[in-house]
Design a protein around this motif. Structure first.
Motif, mmCIF file in Angstrom:
data_model
loop_
_atom_site.group_PDB
_atom_site.id
_atom_site.type_symbol
_atom_site.label_atom_id
_atom_site.label_comp_id
_atom_site.label_asym_id
_atom_site.label_seq_id
_atom_site.Cartn_x
_atom_site.Cartn_y
_atom_site.Cartn_z
ATOM 1 N N ASN A 52 45.075 35.978 42.793
ATOM 2 C CA ASN A 52 44.418 36.228 44.080
ATOM 3 C C ASN A 52 44.640 37.654 44.556
ATOM 4 N N ILE A 53 45.859 38.179 44.342
ATOM 5 C CA ILE A 53 46.144 39.567 44.721
ATOM 6 C C ILE A 53 45.279 40.532 43.908
ATOM 7 N N LEU A 54 45.202 40.283 42.593
ATOM 8 C CA LEU A 54 44.365 41.128 41.740
ATOM 9 C C LEU A 54 42.896 41.016 42.121
ATOM 10 N N PHE A 55 42.448 39.794 42.433
ATOM 11 C CA PHE A 55 41.056 39.590 42.819
ATOM 12 C C PHE A 55 40.714 40.397 44.068
ATOM 13 N N ASN A 56 41.575 40.358 45.065
ATOM 14 C CA ASN A 56 41.323 41.100 46.300
ATOM 15 C C ASN A 56 41.350 42.610 46.071
ATOM 16 N N GLU A 57 42.257 43.065 45.185
ATOM 17 C CA GLU A 57 42.328 44.504 44.913
ATOM 18 C C GLU A 57 41.102 44.980 44.140
#
Length: 224
Positions: A52-57
């Motif tokens: 999720n963190i990678l997706f948002n970044e």
């Protein structure tokens, strides 16, 4: 006995003249189905949090119009990270230490970005060849420099990942080969150094997979 230090990276597992080392790349596919019917564990929650963190970044880098493309780069990150970690285990082939693997990931992505950009956003791609504020005298040189830097991008992506994987593994091999001739005190220091280097290699495995995915995302964002 090794005739060459780099022979530790050679594919050597064969059955009926077929190289089976590359099958280690697809071991992760055996794990994926369990996520759909096992009770979620802490590892599942941690991994979903990372994704999720990678997706948002990646969504910020690509923009709101191309946010669905982030799944490609999160999958790319997962594939490279899994293979980097697999290579840290004894007697498991490190596929990401070969240009065959890394170029197969970088080159199709770069070619697809270039084709999409030059076909759909031709003026935008021409504008990228000359940075803003460049004097008229330097424009021909800047076009040559930008063209060369754009052309070597898949090579730099592939070589960066391969070189980082090879460097750490070679150092681990060199240190491990000296263990037979050391005293107990030096051997204990060597084991401590090997553990520290293995922790460092684990960090490098994460960082390099992240760098590969982020740079691919940035290259994609430039053609939109």
């Amino acid at each position: 006995m090794m005739t060459n230090l780099f022979s530790v990276f050679d594919p050597s597992t064969t059955i009926f003249s077929l190289s089976l080392n590359w099958l280690s790349t697809f071991i992760g596919l055996m794990i994926i189905p369990y996520y759909f019917w096992f009770m979620p564990s802490r590892i599942n929650f941690i991994w979903n949090k990372i994704i999720n963190i990678l997706f948002n970044e990646f969504k910020i880098l690509l923009g709101p119009l191309n946010k669905n493309n982030t799944f490609i780069f999160t999958s790319l990150f997962t594939l490279i990270l899994f293979n980097n970690f697999l290579g840290l285990f004894p007697y498991i082939f490190t596929s990401t230490s070969h240009l065959t693997m890394t170029l197969s990931l970088a080159l199709p992505l770069w070619i697809s970005f270039m084709l999409f950009g030059w076909i759909n956003h031709t003026q935008h791609m021409f504008a990228h060849l000359v940075p803003q504020g460049t004097p008229a005298v330097l424009m021909p040189f800047m076009v040559c420099i930008e063209t060369i830097s754009n052309t070597i991008r898949p090579g730099t992506l592939a070589v960066r990942l391969t070189a980082n994987m090879i460097a750490g593994h070679l150092l681990l091999t060199l240190m491990g080969n000296t263990g037979n001739s050391l005293s107990m005190i030096l051997l204990s220091l060597l084991i401590f150094g090997q553990i520290a280097l293995l922790v460092l290699e684990s960090a490098v495995a994460i960082i390099q997979s992240y760098v590969f995915a982020v740079l691919s995302t940035l290259y994609s964002s430039e053609v939109n």
